[in-house]
Design an enzyme around this catalytic site. Sequence first.
Site, PDB file in Angstrom:
ATOM      1  N   GLY A  10      -1.089  16.706  52.608  1.00 14.38           N
ATOM      2  CA  GLY A  10      -1.198  18.013  53.250  1.00 14.38           C
ATOM      3  C   GLY A  10       0.126  18.551  53.764  1.00 14.38           C
TER       4      GLY A  10
ATOM      5  N   ILE B 186      13.978  19.902  44.797  1.00 13.63           N
ATOM      6  CA  ILE B 186      14.094  20.692  43.568  1.00 13.63           C
ATOM      7  C   ILE B 186      13.932  22.173  43.929  1.00 13.63           C
ATOM      8  CG2 ILE B 186      13.178  21.010  41.231  1.00 13.63           C
ATOM      9  CD1 ILE B 186      13.943  18.172  41.500  1.00 13.63           C
TER      10      ILE B 186
ATOM     11  N   ARG C 257      -8.999  31.065  46.528  1.00 11.78           N
ATOM     12  CA  ARG C 257      -9.690  30.406  47.641  1.00 11.78           C
ATOM     13  C   ARG C 257      -9.970  31.449  48.710  1.00 11.78           C
ATOM     14  NH1 ARG C 257      -7.159  24.382  48.533  1.00 11.78           N
ATOM     15  NH2 ARG C 257      -6.826  23.871  46.338  1.00 11.78           N
TER      16      ARG C 257
ATOM     17  N   GLU D 286      13.903  12.296  48.824  1.00  9.77           N
ATOM     18  CA  GLU D 286      13.911  12.776  47.440  1.00  9.77           C
ATOM     19  C   GLU D 286      14.889  13.922  47.317  1.00  9.77           C
ATOM     20  OE1 GLU D 286       9.225  12.417  46.180  1.00  9.77           O
ATOM     21  OE2 GLU D 286      10.165  14.373  46.086  1.00  9.77           O
ATOM     22  N   LYS D 287      15.364  14.157  46.107  1.00  6.02           N
ATOM     23  CA  LYS D 287      16.141  15.366  45.876  1.00  6.02           C
ATOM     24  C   LYS D 287      15.187  16.546  46.013  1.00  6.02           C
ATOM     25  CE  LYS D 287      19.584  17.685  43.454  1.00  6.02           C
ATOM     26  NZ  LYS D 287      20.053  18.231  44.742  1.00  6.02           N
TER      27      LYS D 287
ATOM     28  N   ARG E  95      -9.523  11.691  43.414  1.00  7.69           N
ATOM     29  CA  ARG E  95     -10.805  12.336  43.768  1.00  7.69           C
ATOM     30  C   ARG E  95     -10.928  13.614  42.951  1.00  7.69           C
ATOM     31  NH1 ARG E  95      -8.206  16.558  46.130  1.00  7.69           N
ATOM     32  NH2 ARG E  95      -6.395  16.006  47.350  1.00  7.69           N
TER      33      ARG E  95
HETATM   34  P1  ADP Z   1       1.473  16.196  50.146  1.00 11.98           P
HETATM   35  O1  ADP Z   1       0.814  14.929  49.666  1.00 11.98           O
HETATM   36  O2  ADP Z   1       1.797  16.172  51.600  1.00 11.98           O
HETATM   37  O3  ADP Z   1       0.754  17.425  49.710  1.00 11.98           O
HETATM   38  P2  ADP Z   1       3.359  16.393  47.958  1.00 11.98           P
HETATM   39  O4  ADP Z   1       4.270  15.297  47.574  1.00 11.98           O
HETATM   40  O5  ADP Z   1       2.177  16.642  47.071  1.00 11.98           O
HETATM   41  O6  ADP Z   1       2.912  16.183  49.462  1.00 11.98           O
HETATM   42  O7  ADP Z   1       4.175  17.725  48.108  1.00 11.98           O
HETATM   43  C1  ADP Z   1       3.584  18.879  48.621  1.00 11.98           C
HETATM   44  C2  ADP Z   1       4.287  20.097  48.082  1.00 11.98           C
HETATM   45  O8  ADP Z   1       5.664  20.100  48.509  1.00 11.98           O
HETATM   46  C3  ADP Z   1       4.349  20.162  46.568  1.00 11.98           C
HETATM   47  O9  ADP Z   1       3.202  20.774  46.018  1.00 11.98           O
HETATM   48  C4  ADP Z   1       5.567  21.005  46.391  1.00 11.98           C
HETATM   49  O10 ADP Z   1       5.187  22.345  46.663  1.00 11.98           O
HETATM   50  C5  ADP Z   1       6.507  20.574  47.486  1.00 11.98           C
HETATM   51  N1  ADP Z   1       7.436  19.494  47.088  1.00 11.98           N
HETATM   52  C6  ADP Z   1       7.185  18.176  47.078  1.00 11.98           C
HETATM   53  N2  ADP Z   1       8.260  17.461  46.670  1.00 11.98           N
HETATM   54  C7  ADP Z   1       9.228  18.348  46.410  1.00 11.98           C
HETATM   55  C8  ADP Z   1      10.607  18.235  45.964  1.00 11.98           C
HETATM   56  N3  ADP Z   1      11.184  17.073  45.712  1.00 11.98           N
HETATM   57  N4  ADP Z   1      11.313  19.368  45.809  1.00 11.98           N
HETATM   58  C9  ADP Z   1      10.744  20.568  46.078  1.00 11.98           C
HETATM   59  N5  ADP Z   1       9.492  20.739  46.511  1.00 11.98           N
HETATM   60  C10 ADP Z   1       8.722  19.656  46.690  1.00 11.98           C
END
Ligand code: ADP
Length: 513
Positions: A163, A202, A336, A199-200, A291
């Site tokens: 989230g 993006i 939604r 993480e990098k 899920r």
């Molecule tokens: P969570 O499990 O908290 O939802 P996610 O890893 O799925 O976390 O990341 C949530 C959102 O954050 C992704 O859908 C994307 O929009 C953004 N995001 C995640 N990692 C990166 C990244 N390395 N660079 C840019 N945006 C990211």
Amino acid sequence: MRKVLIANRGEIALRVIRACRELGLASVAVYSDADARAPHVREADEAVRLGAPPSSESYLRGDLIIAAAIASGADAIHPGYGFLSEREWFARAVRDAGLIWVGPPAEAIAAMGSKTAARTLAVSRDVPVVPGTTEALRDADEALKIAAEFGYPVLLKAAAGGGGKGMRVVREPSALAAALAAAQREAMSAFGDDAVYVEKYIEGPRHVEIQVLADTHGHYVSLGERECSVQRRHQKMIEEAPSPAVNADLRKAMGAAAVRVAKAAGYQNAGTCEFLLAPDEQFYFLEMNTRIQVEHPVTELVTGIDLVQWQLRIAAGERLPFTTSIDPRGWAMECRITSEDASNDFLPSTGRIEYLRLPGGPGVRWDSGIGVGSEVTLYYDPMLAKLIVWAPTRADAITRMHRALDELTIQGIETSREFHLRVMEDDEFCRGAIDIQWLERRLGSLTAAPAPREQVEAAAIAAALLAERDRQRRSPRSTVRAGEPLGGADGAGTRPELSPWARLARQHGLRDA
Ligand code: ADP
């Protein structure tokens, strides 16, 4: 499998009840005191009360839910999404109670429960992940060293995250230490685990995810992608299938990568691999959701496969009848509908649904958990319903969504309907020029204050007068000639004859004379 208990509420509980009914399975709903008269309770064959409104006393009480399943003679539990759906201990407890768990094995949930563990697994199967670490950061010094290696900006992420919690973008070294401390604090309070990795970051990627189905006989299939880039604060608002950015080759490559991850985790049932898709078409595995997803209907509409039915069939031991990936047909889109006031910074809105007019017609699907009289409270997620459309092309799907949103009327609470209408009118959205930061950039113009009330009223009156004049021009009984003002040139001329319906209405005092 004969009787299924649904450990959830709202639209997903109704969705599962419908799948059960089509498969000839009996259904058992559970509910909190806030939901005693909710549609999912009315629709299920049986219903069991759990407890007080807060989730911690109702929908998160795994012990009560398993006891309800046993007492009602259910032989399976479907967890829906959210609540207990991704809790390894609950999947295990269901199995230990001798019940069928409609979901992946507890071991697969565990394997994907930690972002760092999932990254390690993906890397082991040659699935690309965003450059970064797979170990929790020890301290700010280590974070600085690693960030310098990848280059800024970087993203700090909670290993146990979900989230969007515990995430921080860091654009320069001087901000790193404070951001790390904040992310650790947030992770600790949200997940009871302060492990944070880096993480990098993006720039300008899309969020594209792949739907996977796996049976218990070793068959894995990819059902193509969903584009979920329209997000606010990491929460998805609009999803579609296919993605405007994915061609057949990319679909195949991403599908194969998702299947490799699922296989590595020993996955069974329906699951979703989330990827970031960079503008250069490079894709990076983010995580696997173990899920059913909120946005599963768009995949159902373009593949013709009922995912919730297949969750139940797979849990009952059936084999998948298709073993190759399925290509999408046409275009599907989902909005939604939430109880949030988009013109007021998405402030949650509560109250009673006083009036509801649902959209219909070709290609329209309405998955909701509300009805007239439903009380919308702050206890649960603000998502009330999902409006989903299918059409042959993306442009047609947008037109159809706009038409369906136009038909939708919800009175009693504020909703996101107006916001979605504006997105459907946005030229960047219509061109498919979206990425995960698009909505935040565009929010200002999409949620600009609506026109002043008098102006809207004047426009409505003008439209009504024009429509009335138009009607009279076409009516052979009309005594008003074309071009003549209503009521005759002197304003007191003979009135047009009334229709029998209007006369009746007037007799009953339903219309002004
Ligand atoms: P969570 O499990 O908290 O939802 P996610 O890893 O799925 O976390 O990341 C949530 C959102 O954050 C992704 O859908 C994307 O929009 C953004 N995001 C995640 N990692 C990166 C990244 N390395 N660079 C840019 N945006 C990211």
